[in-house]
Design a protein around this motif. Structure first.
Motif, PDB file in Angstrom:
ATOM      1  N   GLN A 339      15.170 -13.192  -2.298  1.00  0.00           N
ATOM      2  CA  GLN A 339      14.072 -12.991  -1.342  1.00  0.00           C
ATOM      3  C   GLN A 339      13.293 -11.716  -1.668  1.00  0.00           C
ATOM      4  O   GLN A 339      12.076 -11.662  -1.486  1.00  0.00           O
ATOM      5  N   ALA A 340      14.004 -10.694  -2.169  1.00  0.00           N
ATOM      6  CA  ALA A 340      13.322  -9.455  -2.553  1.00  0.00           C
ATOM      7  C   ALA A 340      12.352  -9.730  -3.705  1.00  0.00           C
ATOM      8  O   ALA A 340      11.207  -9.273  -3.698  1.00  0.00           O
ATOM      9  N   GLN A 341      12.816 -10.498  -4.709  1.00  0.00           N
ATOM     10  CA  GLN A 341      11.950 -10.837  -5.851  1.00  0.00           C
ATOM     11  C   GLN A 341      10.729 -11.621  -5.367  1.00  0.00           C
ATOM     12  O   GLN A 341       9.601 -11.400  -5.800  1.00  0.00           O
ATOM     13  N   LEU A 342      10.973 -12.563  -4.448  1.00  0.00           N
ATOM     14  CA  LEU A 342       9.903 -13.422  -3.949  1.00  0.00           C
ATOM     15  C   LEU A 342       8.839 -12.591  -3.217  1.00  0.00           C
ATOM     16  O   LEU A 342       7.639 -12.748  -3.446  1.00  0.00           O
ATOM     17  N   ALA A 343       9.305 -11.688  -2.352  1.00  0.00           N
ATOM     18  CA  ALA A 343       8.377 -10.828  -1.600  1.00  0.00           C
ATOM     19  C   ALA A 343       7.591  -9.941  -2.555  1.00  0.00           C
ATOM     20  O   ALA A 343       6.380  -9.771  -2.415  1.00  0.00           O
ATOM     21  N   MET A 344       8.282  -9.387  -3.549  1.00  0.00           N
ATOM     22  CA  MET A 344       7.609  -8.497  -4.501  1.00  0.00           C
ATOM     23  C   MET A 344       6.528  -9.257  -5.269  1.00  0.00           C
ATOM     24  O   MET A 344       5.399  -8.775  -5.430  1.00  0.00           O
ATOM     25  N   SER A 345       6.836 -10.474  -5.726  1.00  0.00           N
ATOM     26  CA  SER A 345       5.867 -11.210  -6.550  1.00  0.00           C
ATOM     27  C   SER A 345       4.610 -11.554  -5.764  1.00  0.00           C
ATOM     28  O   SER A 345       3.518 -11.582  -6.304  1.00  0.00           O
ATOM     29  N   HIS A 346       4.755 -11.808  -4.456  1.00  0.00           N
ATOM     30  CA  HIS A 346       3.604 -12.225  -3.663  1.00  0.00           C
ATOM     31  C   HIS A 346       2.832 -11.066  -3.041  1.00  0.00           C
ATOM     32  O   HIS A 346       1.632 -11.182  -2.788  1.00  0.00           O
ATOM     33  N   LEU A 347       3.517  -9.942  -2.774  1.00  0.00           N
ATOM     34  CA  LEU A 347       2.873  -8.895  -1.981  1.00  0.00           C
ATOM     35  C   LEU A 347       2.419  -7.682  -2.785  1.00  0.00           C
ATOM     36  O   LEU A 347       1.547  -6.947  -2.335  1.00  0.00           O
ATOM     37  N   ASN A 348       3.007  -7.457  -3.964  1.00  0.00           N
ATOM     38  CA  ASN A 348       2.586  -6.290  -4.741  1.00  0.00           C
ATOM     39  C   ASN A 348       1.104  -6.419  -5.113  1.00  0.00           C
ATOM     40  O   ASN A 348       0.673  -7.421  -5.658  1.00  0.00           O
ATOM     41  N   GLY A 349       0.327  -5.381  -4.783  1.00  0.00           N
ATOM     42  CA  GLY A 349      -1.092  -5.395  -5.110  1.00  0.00           C
ATOM     43  C   GLY A 349      -1.986  -6.005  -4.044  1.00  0.00           C
ATOM     44  O   GLY A 349      -3.210  -6.000  -4.179  1.00  0.00           O
ATOM     45  N   GLN A 350      -1.396  -6.521  -2.956  1.00  0.00           N
ATOM     46  CA  GLN A 350      -2.220  -7.083  -1.888  1.00  0.00           C
ATOM     47  C   GLN A 350      -2.829  -5.953  -1.041  1.00  0.00           C
ATOM     48  O   GLN A 350      -2.278  -4.856  -0.955  1.00  0.00           O
ATOM     49  N   LYS A 351      -3.971  -6.265  -0.416  1.00  0.00           N
ATOM     50  CA  LYS A 351      -4.635  -5.269   0.425  1.00  0.00           C
ATOM     51  C   LYS A 351      -4.172  -5.432   1.863  1.00  0.00           C
ATOM     52  O   LYS A 351      -4.210  -6.538   2.409  1.00  0.00           O
ATOM     53  N   MET A 352      -3.706  -4.353   2.461  1.00  0.00           N
ATOM     54  CA  MET A 352      -3.215  -4.395   3.836  1.00  0.00           C
ATOM     55  C   MET A 352      -3.708  -3.152   4.564  1.00  0.00           C
ATOM     56  O   MET A 352      -3.505  -2.037   4.083  1.00  0.00           O
ATOM     57  N   TYR A 353      -4.375  -3.333   5.671  1.00  0.00           N
ATOM     58  CA  TYR A 353      -4.932  -2.213   6.437  1.00  0.00           C
ATOM     59  C   TYR A 353      -5.825  -1.341   5.549  1.00  0.00           C
ATOM     60  O   TYR A 353      -5.804  -0.117   5.618  1.00  0.00           O
ATOM     61  N   GLY A 354      -6.594  -1.982   4.672  1.00  0.00           N
ATOM     62  CA  GLY A 354      -7.544  -1.264   3.836  1.00  0.00           C
ATOM     63  C   GLY A 354      -6.947  -0.576   2.630  1.00  0.00           C
ATOM     64  O   GLY A 354      -7.649   0.069   1.863  1.00  0.00           O
ATOM     65  N   LYS A 355      -5.633  -0.696   2.431  1.00  0.00           N
ATOM     66  CA  LYS A 355      -4.994  -0.051   1.281  1.00  0.00           C
ATOM     67  C   LYS A 355      -4.315  -1.098   0.400  1.00  0.00           C
ATOM     68  O   LYS A 355      -3.813  -2.096   0.905  1.00  0.00           O
ATOM     69  N   ILE A 356      -4.286  -0.843  -0.912  1.00  0.00           N
ATOM     70  CA  ILE A 356      -3.546  -1.707  -1.825  1.00  0.00           C
ATOM     71  C   ILE A 356      -2.081  -1.279  -1.764  1.00  0.00           C
ATOM     72  O   ILE A 356      -1.745  -0.136  -2.106  1.00  0.00           O
ATOM     73  N   ILE A 357      -1.192  -2.177  -1.326  1.00  0.00           N
ATOM     74  CA  ILE A 357       0.222  -1.786  -1.219  1.00  0.00           C
ATOM     75  C   ILE A 357       0.933  -2.028  -2.542  1.00  0.00           C
ATOM     76  O   ILE A 357       0.543  -2.891  -3.328  1.00  0.00           O
ATOM     77  N   ARG A 358       1.962  -1.238  -2.777  1.00  0.00           N
ATOM     78  CA  ARG A 358       2.783  -1.378  -3.981  1.00  0.00           C
ATOM     79  C   ARG A 358       4.195  -1.772  -3.568  1.00  0.00           C
ATOM     80  O   ARG A 358       4.779  -1.139  -2.688  1.00  0.00           O
ATOM     81  N   VAL A 359       4.731  -2.801  -4.194  1.00  0.00           N
ATOM     82  CA  VAL A 359       6.083  -3.272  -3.868  1.00  0.00           C
ATOM     83  C   VAL A 359       6.895  -3.307  -5.154  1.00  0.00           C
ATOM     84  O   VAL A 359       6.516  -3.966  -6.126  1.00  0.00           O
ATOM     85  N   THR A 360       8.003  -2.564  -5.193  1.00  0.00           N
ATOM     86  CA  THR A 360       8.888  -2.558  -6.364  1.00  0.00           C
ATOM     87  C   THR A 360      10.326  -2.710  -5.901  1.00  0.00           C
ATOM     88  O   THR A 360      10.637  -2.496  -4.717  1.00  0.00           O
ATOM     89  N   LEU A 361      11.215  -3.058  -6.822  1.00  0.00           N
ATOM     90  CA  LEU A 361      12.638  -3.136  -6.485  1.00  0.00           C
ATOM     91  C   LEU A 361      13.194  -1.722  -6.413  1.00  0.00           C
ATOM     92  O   LEU A 361      12.905  -0.894  -7.278  1.00  0.00           O
ATOM     93  N   SER A 362      13.981  -1.449  -5.383  1.00  0.00           N
ATOM     94  CA  SER A 362      14.583  -0.126  -5.220  1.00  0.00           C
ATOM     95  C   SER A 362      15.899  -0.059  -5.983  1.00  0.00           C
ATOM     96  O   SER A 362      16.558  -1.066  -6.210  1.00  0.00           O
ATOM     97  N   LYS A 363      16.278   1.175  -6.358  1.00  0.00           N
ATOM     98  CA  LYS A 363      17.594   1.357  -6.988  1.00  0.00           C
ATOM     99  C   LYS A 363      18.705   1.261  -5.937  1.00  0.00           C
ATOM    100  O   LYS A 363      19.867   1.072  -6.270  1.00  0.00           O
TER     101      LYS A 363
END
Length: 483
Positions: A339-363
C-alpha cells in the motif's frame, strides 16, 4: 584499465561514506557471483538507458558500469533501492561510484564487442557476437503474460493500465490456453518491454492473487484484427469489434489516437516511459506489489500544509506523525509495503493545497506512538481502529477500484433523498467548480467531475466519510471514467 577520478585527491574519496557518494554516471556493483559475465552486468543497466562502458574486477566480485547519462544512472539507483537486483539469483549491491567516468583500454576487444552488441540491440539491430543469446530477449517488444491464482477477472484494460507505466502499449491480445488466462502485449520499444518484465514479473495485480508470470515472446509484431474486450490495437481505433463482441465506448475509441503517447498523457501521474524510479512502485494503476524484502510500509510526505490521512484512498493508514521540527512533513504508516508503494506511485508530484507534494519511502519501519502525555501538540495520531479502513479484507473489491488522482470522483453510499443539486452544492463548497455530474441507475452512486485534479484531491480529503445524515457516510474515490 584506469579510472579517472572526479576528485582532486583520491584519498579524500575514501573518507566519503558509501551511501553519501554523489550521483555519478559510473555505478559501483558489489557482491557479484564468481561466474557473472560482463553481459549479465550490462543487462542490469540496459532497461534504464545506454550503457557506455564496463570494468569488471573478477578477483573482487565487483564491477564498474558507466551509463550514457547521469540521469540514467540516478534512475537505475533509485529503482534498485526498492527492488533488489539479482545476477544468477544472487542479490548484488549497486551504488554511485566516486569516479565520474571510466577510461577503457581500447585493446580489450571482448569488452568492446559486448558493448557494441548492446548498442546494436538498443538501436534495433541484431548483434552477431557470442552475447546474442543473452541479449536476444531485449530486442523483442512483445511480452507473453500468464496470470496465476486468478481469483478475480483481469481485463484487457487492467493490463493496459499496468503496463503503460513502462512505455507506450501498442497492442494486446488475450486468450485462454491450458486453462490459464494469457496475454500477448506489444510495446513500441523493446527497452520498455525489458523494463516492464524486470519490474512486474512475479508481482500480484490484486493482494495475494493474480500473479504475473512474464516472458519475452518469439513474435516481434502482433496482428490484431478486432478492437474488443479480448484484443485491441491502440494505434487503429477504427478496427471493427467482430461478431457478437461489444463495441468500444466512443470516448475510449477517441482516446486511441494515432499519437499513442497521448493516451499516457491522459493518465494523471503516468510515468515517463523510462522513469524506472517509479517502476519501483510497479503498482502502475492497480498492482499491489508483493512485499519486497526490507521494503518499508512507512512513507515520508513533505511540502504539506494540511492533514494527510486521506492517503487512505490508496490503502489503510495506520498512523500519522507530523514532524516536530518540520511541520510541512509527515511520516505515514500504511498497513503494508504494498500500500505504501501504491500511494507513493500515485501521489508523488501531485498538487495539493497549491503545493507539489513529495512522497518517498521512509527508512523507518513503523511510526512510534509517543509515551503518555509527551505529545501535547497532538502531532501523532493512531488510526489503527478507524472505521474508514477500506482494504482490511484480502481480495476486497475495493482493490479493483484504485486509480490515480483524476478530476472525476466516484461517489457511493448516497442516501435516496439526496439530489444532484445537493451534491453539486456540497462539492462546490469544498472549494472548486463542479463541471459535470451523473447519477448511476440506482442513485446510490454517482460520478462528479471537478474542473482540475487538484480540486478533486481537495474535495476527496474534505468529503470522504462526510455524514449525510441518518448515520450514512459518503464514500469518495478517484474514478478512471469521464462524464
Amino acid at each position: 584499465y584506469s579510472l579517472n577520478n572526479g576528485t582532486s585527491n583520491g584519498s579524500d574519496s575514501k573518507k566519503l561514506r558509501v551511501e553519501e557518494a554523489p550521483p555519478s554516471r559510473v555505478l559501483h556493483i558489489r557482491k557479484l557471483p564468481n561466474e557473472a559475465s560482463e553481459t549479465e552486468v550490462i543487462a542490469l543497466g540496459l532497461p534504464f538507458g545506454k550503457v557506455t562502458n564496463i570494468l569488471t574486477l573478477k578477483g573482487k566480485n565487483q564491477a564498474f558500469l558507466e551509463m550514457g547519462t547521469e540521469e540514467a544512472a540516478i534512475t537505475m539507483v533509485n529503482y534498485y533501492t526498492t527492488v533488489t537486483p539479482h545476477v544468477r539469483n544472487v542479490p548484488v549491491f549497486i551504488q554511485y561510484s566516486t569516479h565520474k567516468e571510466l577510461k577503457t583500454d581500447a585493446g580489450n576487444q571482448r569488452t568492446q564487442a559486448v558493448l557494441q552488441a548492446v548498442s546494436a540491440v538498443q538501436s534495433g539491430g541484431s548483434p552477431s557476437s557470442d552475447v546474442q543469446e543473452a541479449l536476444a530477449a531485449a530486442s523483442s517488444p512483445v511480452l507473453r503474460i500468464i496470470i496465476d491464482n486468478m481469483f478475480y477477472p483481469v481485463t484487457l484494460d487492467v493490463l493496459q493500465q499496468i503496463f503503460s507505466k513502462f512505455g507506450t502499449v501498442m497492442k494486446i491480445i488475450t486468450f485462454t490456453k491450458n486453462n490459464q488466462f494469457q496475454a500477448l502485449l506489444q510495446f513500441s520499444d523493446p527497452v520498455n518491454a525489458q523494463q516492464a518484465k524486470l519490474a512486474l514479473d512475479g508481482q500480484n495485480i490484486y493482494n495475494s492473487c493474480c500473479t504475473l508470470r512474464i516472458d519475452f515472446s518469439k513474435l516481434v509484431n502482433l496482428n490484431v484484427k478486432y478492437n474488443n474486450d479480448k484484443s485491441r490495437d491502440y494505434t487503429r481505433p477504427e478496427l471493427p469489434a467482430g461478431d457478437g463482441q461489444p463495441t468500444l465506448d466512443p470516448s475510449v475509441a477517441a482516446a486511441f489516437s494515432k499519437d499513442s503517447n497521448s493516451l499516457l498523457g491522459k493518465i494523471p501521474g503516468a510515468l515517463n516511459p523510462l522513469s524506472a524510479a517509479a517502476a519501483a512502485a510497479a503498482a502502475a494503476g492497480r498492482v499491489a506489489l508483493a512485499g519486497q524484502s526490507g521494503s518499508s510500509g512507512v512513507l515520508l510526505v513533505s511540502n504539506l500544509n494540511e492533514e494527510v490521512s486521506n492517503l487512505r484512498v490508496y490503502g489503510d493508514v495506520q498512523r500519522v506523525k507530523i514532524l516536530y521540527n518540520k511541520k510541512d512533513s509527515a511520516l505515514i504508516q500504511m498497513s503494508d509495503a504494498n500500500q505504501a508503494q501504491l500511494a507513493m506511485s500515485h501521489l508523488n508530484g501531485q498538487k495539493m493545497y497549491g503545493k507539489i507534494i513529495r512522497v518517498t519511502l521512509s527508512k523507518h519501519q513503523t511510526v512510534a506512538l509517543p509515551r503518555d502525555g509527551l505529545d501535547d501538540q497532538g502531532l501523532t495520531k493512531d488510526f489503527t481502529n478507524s472505521p474508514l479502513h477500506r482494504f482490511k479484507k484480502p481480495g476486497s473489491k475495493n482493490f479493483q477500484n484504485i486509480f490515480p488522482p483524476s478530476a472525476t470522483l466516484h461517489l457511493s453510499n448516497i442516501p435516496q433523498d439526496v439530489t444532484e443539486d445537493d451534491l453539486r452544492l456540497l462539492f462546490s463548497n469544498a472549494g472548486g467548480t463542479v463541471k459535470a455530474f451523473k447519477f448511476f441507475q440506482d442513485h446510490k452512486m454517482a460520478l462528479l467531475q471537478m474542473s482540475t485534479v487538484e480540486e478533486a484531491i481537495q474535495a476527496l480529503i474534505d468529503l470522504h466519510n462526510y455524514n449525510m445524515g441518518g448515520n450514512q457516510h459518503l464514500r469518495v474515490s478517484f474514478s478512471k471514467s469521464t462524464i
